[in-house]
Design a protein around this motif. Structure first.
Motif, PDB file in Angstrom:
ATOM      1  N   ARG A 122      31.355  42.624  40.368  1.00 35.71           N
ATOM      2  CA  ARG A 122      32.166  42.867  41.571  1.00 35.71           C
ATOM      3  C   ARG A 122      33.311  41.882  41.720  1.00 35.71           C
ATOM      4  NH1 ARG A 122      27.078  43.790  45.387  1.00 35.71           N
ATOM      5  NH2 ARG A 122      26.753  41.743  44.512  1.00 35.71           N
ATOM      6  N   ALA A 123      33.090  40.637  41.336  1.00 37.37           N
ATOM      7  CA  ALA A 123      34.147  39.637  41.494  1.00 37.37           C
ATOM      8  C   ALA A 123      35.345  39.965  40.603  1.00 37.37           C
ATOM      9  CB  ALA A 123      33.614  38.237  41.188  1.00 37.37           C
ATOM     10  N   SER A 124      35.078  40.318  39.357  1.00 37.84           N
ATOM     11  CA  SER A 124      36.179  40.654  38.455  1.00 37.84           C
ATOM     12  C   SER A 124      36.875  41.938  38.892  1.00 37.84           C
ATOM     13  CB  SER A 124      35.668  40.791  37.022  1.00 37.84           C
ATOM     14  OG  SER A 124      36.749  40.855  36.125  1.00 37.84           O
ATOM     15  N   LEU A 125      36.105  42.909  39.343  1.00 37.89           N
ATOM     16  CA  LEU A 125      36.710  44.143  39.841  1.00 37.89           C
ATOM     17  C   LEU A 125      37.603  43.862  41.048  1.00 37.89           C
ATOM     18  CD1 LEU A 125      33.629  46.458  39.404  1.00 37.89           C
ATOM     19  CD2 LEU A 125      35.801  46.620  38.147  1.00 37.89           C
ATOM     20  N   ALA A 126      37.198  42.934  41.909  1.00 37.28           N
ATOM     21  CA  ALA A 126      38.023  42.573  43.063  1.00 37.28           C
ATOM     22  C   ALA A 126      39.322  41.912  42.616  1.00 37.28           C
ATOM     23  CB  ALA A 126      37.249  41.650  44.010  1.00 37.28           C
ATOM     24  N   VAL A 127      39.247  41.040  41.606  1.00 34.01           N
ATOM     25  CA  VAL A 127      40.458  40.392  41.072  1.00 34.01           C
ATOM     26  C   VAL A 127      41.416  41.460  40.564  1.00 34.01           C
ATOM     27  CG1 VAL A 127      41.330  38.991  39.151  1.00 34.01           C
ATOM     28  CG2 VAL A 127      39.378  38.181  40.508  1.00 34.01           C
ATOM     29  N   LEU A 128      40.906  42.376  39.770  1.00 36.65           N
ATOM     30  CA  LEU A 128      41.764  43.406  39.186  1.00 36.65           C
ATOM     31  C   LEU A 128      42.395  44.286  40.264  1.00 36.65           C
ATOM     32  CD1 LEU A 128      39.455  44.180  36.171  1.00 36.65           C
ATOM     33  CD2 LEU A 128      41.773  43.218  36.031  1.00 36.65           C
ATOM     34  N   ARG A 129      41.625  44.663  41.258  1.00 38.60           N
ATOM     35  CA  ARG A 129      42.181  45.490  42.340  1.00 38.60           C
ATOM     36  C   ARG A 129      43.247  44.734  43.124  1.00 38.60           C
ATOM     37  NH1 ARG A 129      36.420  47.629  42.920  1.00 38.60           N
ATOM     38  NH2 ARG A 129      36.559  49.636  41.883  1.00 38.60           N
ATOM     39  N   LYS A 130      43.025  43.452  43.396  1.00 43.86           N
ATOM     40  CA  LYS A 130      44.031  42.649  44.106  1.00 43.86           C
ATOM     41  C   LYS A 130      45.338  42.573  43.317  1.00 43.86           C
ATOM     42  CE  LYS A 130      40.719  39.663  46.428  1.00 43.86           C
ATOM     43  NZ  LYS A 130      40.125  38.313  46.421  1.00 43.86           N
ATOM     44  N   CYS A 131      45.238  42.672  41.998  1.00 46.75           N
ATOM     45  CA  CYS A 131      46.431  42.626  41.147  1.00 46.75           C
ATOM     46  C   CYS A 131      47.033  44.003  40.900  1.00 46.75           C
ATOM     47  CB  CYS A 131      46.094  41.938  39.823  1.00 46.75           C
ATOM     48  SG  CYS A 131      45.765  40.168  40.010  1.00 46.75           S
ATOM     49  N   GLY A 132      46.490  45.039  41.546  1.00 37.37           N
ATOM     50  CA  GLY A 132      47.078  46.372  41.469  1.00 37.37           C
ATOM     51  C   GLY A 132      46.433  47.327  40.492  1.00 37.37           C
ATOM     52  N   PHE A 133      45.374  46.924  39.813  1.00 38.14           N
ATOM     53  CA  PHE A 133      44.700  47.803  38.866  1.00 38.14           C
ATOM     54  C   PHE A 133      43.894  48.866  39.610  1.00 38.14           C
ATOM     55  CE2 PHE A 133      45.710  44.260  36.227  1.00 38.14           C
ATOM     56  CZ  PHE A 133      45.740  44.718  34.922  1.00 38.14           C
ATOM     57  N   VAL A 134      43.829  50.042  39.006  1.00 41.46           N
ATOM     58  CA  VAL A 134      43.039  51.148  39.548  1.00 41.46           C
ATOM     59  C   VAL A 134      42.101  51.654  38.455  1.00 41.46           C
ATOM     60  CG1 VAL A 134      44.749  51.848  41.273  1.00 41.46           C
ATOM     61  CG2 VAL A 134      44.820  52.847  38.983  1.00 41.46           C
ATOM     62  N   VAL A 135      40.945  52.157  38.853  1.00 41.96           N
ATOM     63  CA  VAL A 135      39.978  52.701  37.904  1.00 41.96           C
ATOM     64  C   VAL A 135      40.537  54.005  37.338  1.00 41.96           C
ATOM     65  CG1 VAL A 135      37.667  53.690  37.652  1.00 41.96           C
ATOM     66  CG2 VAL A 135      37.994  51.603  39.015  1.00 41.96           C
ATOM     67  N   VAL A 136      40.524  54.114  36.010  1.00 44.11           N
ATOM     68  CA  VAL A 136      41.013  55.322  35.350  1.00 44.11           C
ATOM     69  C   VAL A 136      39.948  55.962  34.456  1.00 44.11           C
ATOM     70  CG1 VAL A 136      43.445  54.661  35.439  1.00 44.11           C
ATOM     71  CG2 VAL A 136      42.060  54.002  33.444  1.00 44.11           C
ATOM     72  N   GLY A 137      38.798  55.313  34.346  1.00 43.61           N
ATOM     73  CA  GLY A 137      37.755  55.873  33.500  1.00 43.61           C
ATOM     74  C   GLY A 137      36.567  54.952  33.416  1.00 43.61           C
ATOM     75  N   GLU A 138      35.639  55.332  32.572  1.00 44.41           N
ATOM     76  CA  GLU A 138      34.458  54.505  32.361  1.00 44.41           C
ATOM     77  C   GLU A 138      34.053  54.579  30.906  1.00 44.41           C
ATOM     78  OE1 GLU A 138      30.819  56.153  34.352  1.00 44.41           O
ATOM     79  OE2 GLU A 138      32.304  57.454  35.270  1.00 44.41           O
ATOM     80  N   ASP A 139      33.262  53.603  30.500  1.00 45.59           N
ATOM     81  CA  ASP A 139      32.817  53.502  29.118  1.00 45.59           C
ATOM     82  C   ASP A 139      31.507  52.730  29.143  1.00 45.59           C
ATOM     83  OD1 ASP A 139      32.822  53.760  26.367  1.00 45.59           O
ATOM     84  OD2 ASP A 139      34.486  52.388  26.021  1.00 45.59           O
ATOM     85  N   SER A 140      30.897  52.601  28.004  1.00 46.86           N
ATOM     86  CA  SER A 140      29.732  51.740  27.871  1.00 46.86           C
ATOM     87  C   SER A 140      29.690  51.253  26.442  1.00 46.86           C
ATOM     88  CB  SER A 140      28.446  52.478  28.241  1.00 46.86           C
ATOM     89  OG  SER A 140      28.202  53.521  27.331  1.00 46.86           O
TER      90      SER A 140
END
Length: 167
Positions: A122-140
């Motif tokens: 969650r912390a890294s996802l919050a950093v990315l969102r604050k910088c303007g990144f949006v989810v475009v897909g998923e992988d594993s």
């Protein structure tokens, strides 16, 4: 954040700091896709020698008040550019990752730029969102840092900010 943060090119004296940062078990778990054995200095040194020799990789040391607190990078993955960052866990929660990634994105202005994060980071996802990144897909994939298959979000900083429409 009240501390003064800056980025500079990675130098040899930074590597021991990075190695220590990667020894933190919680950080290795959160990053997930790190080395299988973060204590293997030879693997660490080979990794850094390889990426520092690649002129397509933009590697920067994150410095706060003259102390090395992490690193941030932009690097090619296929036809795309991806970013990553690692902040000393003792410095988490102070806005350093967001400030460092924002500074790197000003230095690497071409878009789109991609990133990946474990779905539970969650912390890294919050950093990315604050910088303007949006989810475009998923992988594993198998995550050496956890020893299991891990689901991750694929994110992108679009050429046109999502809040400006761009359609």
């Amino acid at each position: 954040m009240t501390d003064e943060l800056s980025l500079r090119p990675v130098c040899d004296d930074d590597l021991p700091h990075f190695f220590v940062h990667e020894q933190d078990p919680e950080a290795a778990w959160m990053a997930a896709f790190g080395p299988a054995d973060p204590t293997d200095r030879a693997v660490f040194d080979a990794h850094w020698a390889r990426i520092r020799a690649d002129p397509r990789v933009v590697n920067r040391t994150v410095v706060v008040d003259r102390a090395v607190v992490g690193h941030v990078a932009a690097f090619p993955v296929g036809e795309h550019t991806e970013v990553s960052y690692w902040i000393d866990p003792r410095r988490w929660g102070r806005g350093h990752a967001t400030a460092a990634l924002s500074a790197l994105l000003r230095e690497v202005p071409h878009r789109p730029v991609r990133a990946r994060a474990a779905k539970d980071n969650r912390a890294s996802l919050a950093v990315l969102r604050k910088c303007g990144f949006v989810v475009v897909g998923e992988d594993s994939g198998f995550a050496d840092g956890r020893g299991v298959e891990v689901e991750e979000w694929l994110l992108e900083l679009p050429a046109v900010p999502a809040d400006q429409g761009g359609h």
